[in-house]
Design a protein around this motif. Structure first.
Motif, mmCIF file in Angstrom:
data_model
loop_
_atom_site.group_PDB
_atom_site.id
_atom_site.type_symbol
_atom_site.label_atom_id
_atom_site.label_comp_id
_atom_site.label_asym_id
_atom_site.label_seq_id
_atom_site.Cartn_x
_atom_site.Cartn_y
_atom_site.Cartn_z
ATOM 1 N N MET A 1 -39.304 -26.681 -9.833
ATOM 2 C CA MET A 1 -39.434 -27.714 -8.790
ATOM 3 C C MET A 1 -38.056 -28.291 -8.460
ATOM 4 O O MET A 1 -37.220 -28.455 -9.333
ATOM 5 N N THR A 2 -37.899 -28.617 -7.227
ATOM 6 C CA THR A 2 -36.600 -29.117 -6.772
ATOM 7 C C THR A 2 -36.549 -30.642 -6.811
ATOM 8 O O THR A 2 -37.420 -31.312 -6.275
ATOM 9 N N ASP A 3 -35.540 -31.166 -7.484
ATOM 10 C CA ASP A 3 -35.347 -32.612 -7.583
ATOM 11 C C ASP A 3 -34.424 -33.148 -6.496
ATOM 12 O O ASP A 3 -34.485 -34.293 -6.140
ATOM 13 N N TRP A 4 -33.518 -32.260 -6.048
ATOM 14 C CA TRP A 4 -32.438 -32.706 -5.173
ATOM 15 C C TRP A 4 -32.335 -31.824 -3.939
ATOM 16 O O TRP A 4 -32.573 -30.616 -4.008
ATOM 17 N N LEU A 5 -31.941 -32.452 -2.853
ATOM 18 C CA LEU A 5 -31.555 -31.726 -1.645
ATOM 19 C C LEU A 5 -30.161 -32.247 -1.285
ATOM 20 O O LEU A 5 -29.965 -33.464 -1.213
ATOM 21 N N ILE A 6 -29.219 -31.337 -1.122
ATOM 22 C CA ILE A 6 -27.851 -31.757 -0.775
ATOM 23 C C ILE A 6 -27.609 -31.486 0.698
ATOM 24 O O ILE A 6 -27.937 -30.403 1.197
ATOM 25 N N THR A 7 -27.059 -32.468 1.381
ATOM 26 C CA THR A 7 -26.624 -32.237 2.755
ATOM 27 C C THR A 7 -25.166 -32.674 2.849
ATOM 28 O O THR A 7 -24.784 -33.727 2.332
ATOM 29 N N THR A 8 -24.355 -31.846 3.466
ATOM 30 C CA THR A 8 -22.906 -32.108 3.404
ATOM 31 C C THR A 8 -22.182 -31.785 4.698
ATOM 32 O O THR A 8 -22.491 -30.801 5.382
ATOM 33 N N ASP A 9 -21.237 -32.653 5.005
ATOM 34 C CA ASP A 9 -20.248 -32.385 6.045
ATOM 35 C C ASP A 9 -19.322 -31.261 5.552
ATOM 36 O O ASP A 9 -19.280 -30.969 4.347
ATOM 37 N N LEU A 10 -18.607 -30.633 6.457
ATOM 38 C CA LEU A 10 -17.672 -29.573 6.044
ATOM 39 C C LEU A 10 -16.216 -30.063 6.026
ATOM 40 O O LEU A 10 -15.629 -30.222 4.964
ATOM 41 N N ASP A 11 -15.649 -30.301 7.223
ATOM 42 C CA ASP A 11 -14.221 -30.634 7.308
ATOM 43 C C ASP A 11 -13.895 -31.929 6.564
ATOM 44 O O ASP A 11 -14.443 -32.983 6.864
ATOM 45 N N GLN A 33 -27.864 -23.195 -6.156
ATOM 46 C CA GLN A 33 -29.006 -22.403 -5.682
ATOM 47 C C GLN A 33 -29.760 -21.798 -6.863
ATOM 48 O O GLN A 33 -30.988 -21.701 -6.841
ATOM 49 N N HIS A 34 -29.026 -21.431 -7.900
ATOM 50 C CA HIS A 34 -29.645 -20.914 -9.118
ATOM 51 C C HIS A 34 -30.546 -21.970 -9.753
ATOM 52 O O HIS A 34 -31.557 -21.666 -10.381
ATOM 53 N N ASN A 35 -30.173 -23.252 -9.555
ATOM 54 C CA ASN A 35 -30.957 -24.374 -10.075
ATOM 55 C C ASN A 35 -31.943 -24.923 -9.032
ATOM 56 O O ASN A 35 -32.421 -26.059 -9.163
ATOM 57 N N ALA A 36 -32.223 -24.105 -7.993
ATOM 58 C CA ALA A 36 -33.196 -24.477 -6.947
ATOM 59 C C ALA A 36 -32.816 -25.762 -6.213
ATOM 60 O O ALA A 36 -33.672 -26.571 -5.858
ATOM 61 N N ILE A 37 -31.526 -25.963 -6.013
ATOM 62 C CA ILE A 37 -31.057 -27.124 -5.239
ATOM 63 C C ILE A 37 -30.461 -26.605 -3.927
ATOM 64 O O ILE A 37 -29.410 -25.956 -3.937
ATOM 65 N N PRO A 38 -31.138 -26.855 -2.799
ATOM 66 C CA PRO A 38 -30.610 -26.354 -1.530
ATOM 67 C C PRO A 38 -29.396 -27.163 -1.058
ATOM 68 O O PRO A 38 -29.301 -28.366 -1.315
ATOM 69 N N VAL A 39 -28.482 -26.497 -0.378
ATOM 70 C CA VAL A 39 -27.308 -27.146 0.213
ATOM 71 C C VAL A 39 -27.377 -26.917 1.724
ATOM 72 O O VAL A 39 -27.343 -25.772 2.187
ATOM 73 N N ILE A 40 -27.493 -28.011 2.464
ATOM 74 C CA ILE A 40 -27.639 -27.918 3.917
ATOM 75 C C ILE A 40 -26.349 -28.391 4.577
ATOM 76 O O ILE A 40 -25.981 -29.565 4.461
ATOM 77 N N GLN A 196 -42.440 -34.507 -5.322
ATOM 78 C CA GLN A 196 -42.829 -35.602 -4.422
ATOM 79 C C GLN A 196 -41.666 -36.580 -4.220
ATOM 80 O O GLN A 196 -41.428 -37.063 -3.118
ATOM 81 N N ASP A 197 -40.949 -36.852 -5.311
ATOM 82 C CA ASP A 197 -39.918 -37.892 -5.261
ATOM 83 C C ASP A 197 -38.508 -37.291 -5.315
ATOM 84 O O ASP A 197 -37.626 -37.834 -5.954
ATOM 85 N N TYR A 198 -38.326 -36.175 -4.603
ATOM 86 C CA TYR A 198 -36.987 -35.570 -4.609
ATOM 87 C C TYR A 198 -35.980 -36.518 -3.940
ATOM 88 O O TYR A 198 -36.349 -37.369 -3.132
ATOM 89 N N GLN A 199 -34.717 -36.351 -4.310
ATOM 90 C CA GLN A 199 -33.657 -37.235 -3.830
ATOM 91 C C GLN A 199 -32.727 -36.471 -2.888
ATOM 92 O O GLN A 199 -32.500 -35.271 -3.089
ATOM 93 N N ILE A 200 -32.190 -37.186 -1.918
ATOM 94 C CA ILE A 200 -31.201 -36.578 -1.023
ATOM 95 C C ILE A 200 -29.812 -37.070 -1.419
ATOM 96 O O ILE A 200 -29.561 -38.276 -1.518
ATOM 97 N N LEU A 201 -28.936 -36.116 -1.661
ATOM 98 C CA LEU A 201 -27.527 -36.418 -1.913
ATOM 99 C C LEU A 201 -26.747 -35.996 -0.671
ATOM 100 O O LEU A 201 -26.817 -34.837 -0.259
ATOM 101 N N ALA A 202 -26.050 -36.936 -0.043
ATOM 102 C CA ALA A 202 -25.262 -36.630 1.159
ATOM 103 C C ALA A 202 -23.787 -36.864 0.861
ATOM 104 O O ALA A 202 -23.425 -37.819 0.170
ATOM 105 N N LEU A 203 -22.949 -35.970 1.390
ATOM 106 C CA LEU A 203 -21.498 -36.099 1.192
ATOM 107 C C LEU A 203 -20.808 -36.030 2.549
ATOM 108 O O LEU A 203 -21.106 -35.139 3.359
ATOM 109 N N VAL A 218 -28.422 -40.950 -2.555
ATOM 110 C CA VAL A 218 -27.098 -41.059 -3.165
ATOM 111 C C VAL A 218 -26.081 -40.571 -2.136
ATOM 112 O O VAL A 218 -26.247 -39.494 -1.555
ATOM 113 N N ALA A 219 -25.057 -41.365 -1.881
ATOM 114 C CA ALA A 219 -24.030 -41.004 -0.900
ATOM 115 C C ALA A 219 -22.692 -40.834 -1.610
ATOM 116 O O ALA A 219 -22.310 -41.689 -2.419
ATOM 117 N N VAL A 220 -22.009 -39.741 -1.309
ATOM 118 C CA VAL A 220 -20.644 -39.556 -1.800
ATOM 119 C C VAL A 220 -19.709 -39.641 -0.604
ATOM 120 O O VAL A 220 -19.845 -38.877 0.356
#
Ligand code: MG
Length: 264
Positions: A1-11, A33-40, A196-203, A218-220
């Motif tokens: 099961m996935t706990d985290w979804l990462i979304t990130t800026d590039l530049d 990805q091996h730990n089932a954490i997607p990076v968008i 159900q309660d996955y977290q979004i990490l944005a950078l 969580v914001a970085v």
């Protein structure tokens, strides 16, 4: 099961602002990805550019292009106003001014985009392939800029500061597409089973990342090229981390500390 979804800026966030260096990024993305954490990837870059990066980084997830205006997985959703519809009006406004105002990607040759961005020729061609946003350099006075922005508002458009350019675009942001993705997370990411309660990490590092960062659990915040940081008005319960290191090392360090509880 996935706990985290990462979304990130590039530049300036995943890639170094000056050199576009991505040392160590493919390795950590493979580990995520091996730990089932997607990076968008969630960028002001075009879908063509992000598709190239998606292949280069072996990413399985959808991407969000042009400041939330384009979402692409198995299908493509346009959330923004099409440039073909509004650019002629901006150029007509510019022609009526008696002073310099702006120049943008649609005015420039591929060589001129190379000069303005430091991208390679091939990358600059992908960067010119725009659907809903127009990056511009403002060349005029501050008062004319105010007039320009009120003209944009009449058209339902806005002008957002990015790392290198202002971006003319509809009333969307990186958070708009993130909210749409969150509404149908299993549809956009069918290969993941979310808790159900996955977290979004944005950078992110720029003004155009603000809405995305504020929407995350969580914001970085990465340092800007001059070493300063975007200041966020945080929500109660939201965790905000200011990365000590610039990209790409800062991205890797923060993600390792947060998700793998490693200290460096
Ligand atoms: Mg940035």
């Amino acid at each position: 099961m996935t706990d985290w979804l990462i979304t990130t800026d590039l530049d300036g966030t995943l890639l170094n602002h000056h050199s576009y260096d991505a040392t160590g990024i493919p390795e950590i993305i493979e580990r995520l990805q091996h730990n089932a954490i997607p990076v968008i990837l969630n960028s002001s870059k075009t879908l063509s550019e992000l598709t190239a990066w998606r292949h280069q980084l072996n990413l399985l997830s959808p991407v969000i292009a042009e400041n939330g205006g384009v979402m692409a997985g198995d299908q493509i959703n346009l959330c923004g106003k099409a440039v073909v519809d509004y650019l002629p009006m901006l150029h007509a406004w510019r022609a009526q001014q008696h002073a310099p105002s702006f120049a943008g990607f649609s005015d420039w040759t591929i060589d001129e985009v190379v000069d303005a961005t430091g991208l390679s020729l091939a990358e600059a061609a992908l960067a010119k392939d725009r659907l809903v946003t127009e990056p511009i350099k403002w060349l005029g006075t501050d008062s004319l800029f105010t007039e320009f922005k009120s003209y944009l508002a009449q058209l339902g458009l806005q002008c957002v500061a990015g790392g290198r350019f202002y971006h003319v675009m509809g009333r969307h942001s990186k958070a708009t597409a993130l909210a749409a993705l969150r509404l149908d997370v299993s549809g956009w990411l069918p290969n993941y089973q979310f808790k159900q309660d996955y977290q979004i990490l944005a950078l992110g590092d720029g003004d155009n990342d603000r809405a995305m960062l504020m929407a995350a659990d969580v914001a970085v915040v990465m340092p800007k090229p001059d070493g300063s940081y975007l200041k966020l008005a945080t929500r109660p319960g939201q965790q905000v981390i200011y990365s000590a290191l610039p990209a790409p090392a800062g991205w890797i360090q923060c993600v390792e500390q947060l998700l793998f509880k490693e200290t460096v």
